[in-house]
Write an enzyme that holds these catalytic residues in place. Structure first.
Site, PDB file in Angstrom:
ATOM      1  N   LYS A  36       0.847  -1.203   0.000  1.00 23.62           N
ATOM      2  CA  LYS A  36       0.000   0.000   0.000  1.00 23.62           C
ATOM      3  C   LYS A  36       0.883   1.255   0.000  1.00 23.62           C
ATOM      4  O   LYS A  36       0.614   2.214  -0.724  1.00 23.62           O
ATOM      5  CB  LYS A  36      -0.931  -0.001   1.227  1.00 23.62           C
ATOM      6  CG  LYS A  36      -2.068  -1.006   1.080  1.00 23.62           C
ATOM      7  CD  LYS A  36      -2.809  -1.271   2.381  1.00 23.62           C
ATOM      8  CE  LYS A  36      -3.791  -2.419   2.214  1.00 23.62           C
ATOM      9  NZ  LYS A  36      -4.439  -2.823   3.473  1.00 23.62           N
ATOM     10  N   ASP A  76     -10.583   3.448   4.512  1.00 25.07           N
ATOM     11  CA  ASP A  76     -10.933   2.025   4.377  1.00 25.07           C
ATOM     12  C   ASP A  76     -12.445   1.838   4.333  1.00 25.07           C
ATOM     13  O   ASP A  76     -12.941   0.765   3.989  1.00 25.07           O
ATOM     14  CB  ASP A  76     -10.369   1.233   5.570  1.00 25.07           C
ATOM     15  CG  ASP A  76      -9.152   0.407   5.188  1.00 25.07           C
ATOM     16  OD1 ASP A  76      -8.967   0.150   3.989  1.00 25.07           O
ATOM     17  OD2 ASP A  76      -8.395   0.020   6.108  1.00 25.07           O
ATOM     18  N   GLN A  98      -4.081  -1.676   9.775  1.00 22.51           N
ATOM     19  CA  GLN A  98      -4.076  -3.006   9.153  1.00 22.51           C
ATOM     20  C   GLN A  98      -4.668  -4.031  10.126  1.00 22.51           C
ATOM     21  O   GLN A  98      -4.237  -4.141  11.272  1.00 22.51           O
ATOM     22  CB  GLN A  98      -2.633  -3.385   8.771  1.00 22.51           C
ATOM     23  CG  GLN A  98      -2.528  -4.649   7.946  1.00 22.51           C
ATOM     24  CD  GLN A  98      -3.215  -4.550   6.593  1.00 22.51           C
ATOM     25  OE1 GLN A  98      -3.050  -3.587   5.868  1.00 22.51           O
ATOM     26  NE2 GLN A  98      -4.010  -5.563   6.249  1.00 22.51           N
TER      27      GLN A  98
END
Ligand code: NAP
Length: 295
Positions: free
Chosen positions: A53, A120, A97
């Site tokens: 990412k 997200d 994460q």
């Protein structure tokens, strides 16, 4: 003969557009969109995800920060770090994460992220807005699926979409996005899960089948109808003695056989996967533009 939905290709177009836009915005504002990826602990898969990412961020000219925290980090310490990034003007997107070590409550952490920086799309406010059809940050994998359907001009209006899997990050959001009364959606949606006595009863009815389960080759040729559009979200490792690594990655769909019946199908790898990071970058740019009041 089916057409392969090439997620790598679509993702590379999106990333190119993002790079161009980031360049123009840098000239205009002197600033870059910024994303922080917070990694708690030493889960090797999570490390790979976070690094890829961050690399993708740098490639499109965004500002990227990786914040690494010890495995024994307390919930309180992580909440403090999130608070700092919520207030950091160089950061437009915060991603934590998952999974997190067991001493930390994931829901609490997701809810601590400012909804303005929730790239997200996991915050309950983002999800609530998604369900009621308001503009929001869409979770990246379902958002990527919507973009693939749009790119390949796959009509969803009045089509029966069957989603297998009801997770909060894939199954539930994609079902809710596709049922909206909007262009590019307006589908009839069924969601299947482990309580379905026979998922084939549902999958056989699908015009568009979305498999987000995590079980290799669960969907076989006899479970789909001719002409079905197949979106395979699953990522599963299976043994492969021909590969140097000893395994290969496959989806939830028996690709080789199902593709004979499908009109369109995503491969694994190279289908939905590459779209997820492209949409994370898209959300980060959107957040930056909202902050700068740029349409
Ligand atoms: P998850 O949270 O484990 O959810 C799996 C869902 O599948 C659950 O709703 C479960 O039902 C259902 N399920 C399991 N076995 C089933 C069966 N035999 N029949 C019907 N339903 C069944 O998984 P997830 O996070 O959504 O991920 C799903 C897959 O997508 C995984 O392989 C994951 O690695 C992959 N993934 C890929 C991307 C990408 O970027 N390409 C992103 C996210 C996830 P219950 O609710 O009843 O337990």
């Amino acid at each position: 003969m089916s057409q392969i939905i090439d997620g790598k290709l679509v993702a590379s177009h999106i990333r190119k557009e993002l790079k161009n836009e980031a360049e123009s915005l840098l000239k205009l504002t002197g600033k870059k969109p910024g994303l922080v990826a917070i990694l708690v602990g030493d889960n090797s898969a999570s490390k790979i995800y976070v690094n890829s990412k961050s690399k993708a961020c740098n490639e499109v000219g965004f500002h990227s920060v990786i914040k690494i925290m010890e495995n024994d980090t307390t919930e309180e310490d992580l909440l403090k770090v999130i608070k700092e990034f919520n207030a950091d003007d160089d950061i437009d997107g915060i991603l934590v994460q998952l999974p997190l070590p067991e001493q930390i409550d994931e829901d609490k952490i997701i809810e601590a992220i400012s909804p303005e920086k929730d790239v997200d799309g996991f915050h309950p406010i983002s999800f609530g807005n998604l369900v009621i059809g308001k503009e929001t940050f869409y979770p990246c994998t379902p958002f990527g699926i919507m973009e693939l359907l749009k790119y390949y001009k796959i009509d969803t209006k009045g089509k029966h979409v069957v989603v297998v899997g009801r997770s909060n990050i894939v199954g539930k959001p994609i079902a809710n996005m596709l049922v909206q009364k909007k262009d590019g959606a307006n589908a009839i949606v069924t969601i299947c899960h482990t309580a379905a006595p026979d998922i084939a009863f549902y999958t056989k009815q699908a015009d568009i089948l979305i498999a987000a389960v995590g079980k290799a080759n669960l969907i076989t040729k006899d479970m789909v109808k001719d002409g079905v559009v197949v979106i395979d979200v699953g990522i599963n490792r299976i043994e492969d003695s021909n590969s140097a690594k000893g395994y290969k990655v496959v989806g939830d769909v028996d690709f080789e056989n199902v593709k004979e019946k499908a009109s369109f199908i995503t491969p694994v790898p190279g289908g939905v996967g590459p779209m997820t990071i492209a949409m994370l970058l898209t959300n980060t740019l959107k957040s930056f533009k909202q902050k700068m009041n740029i349409k």
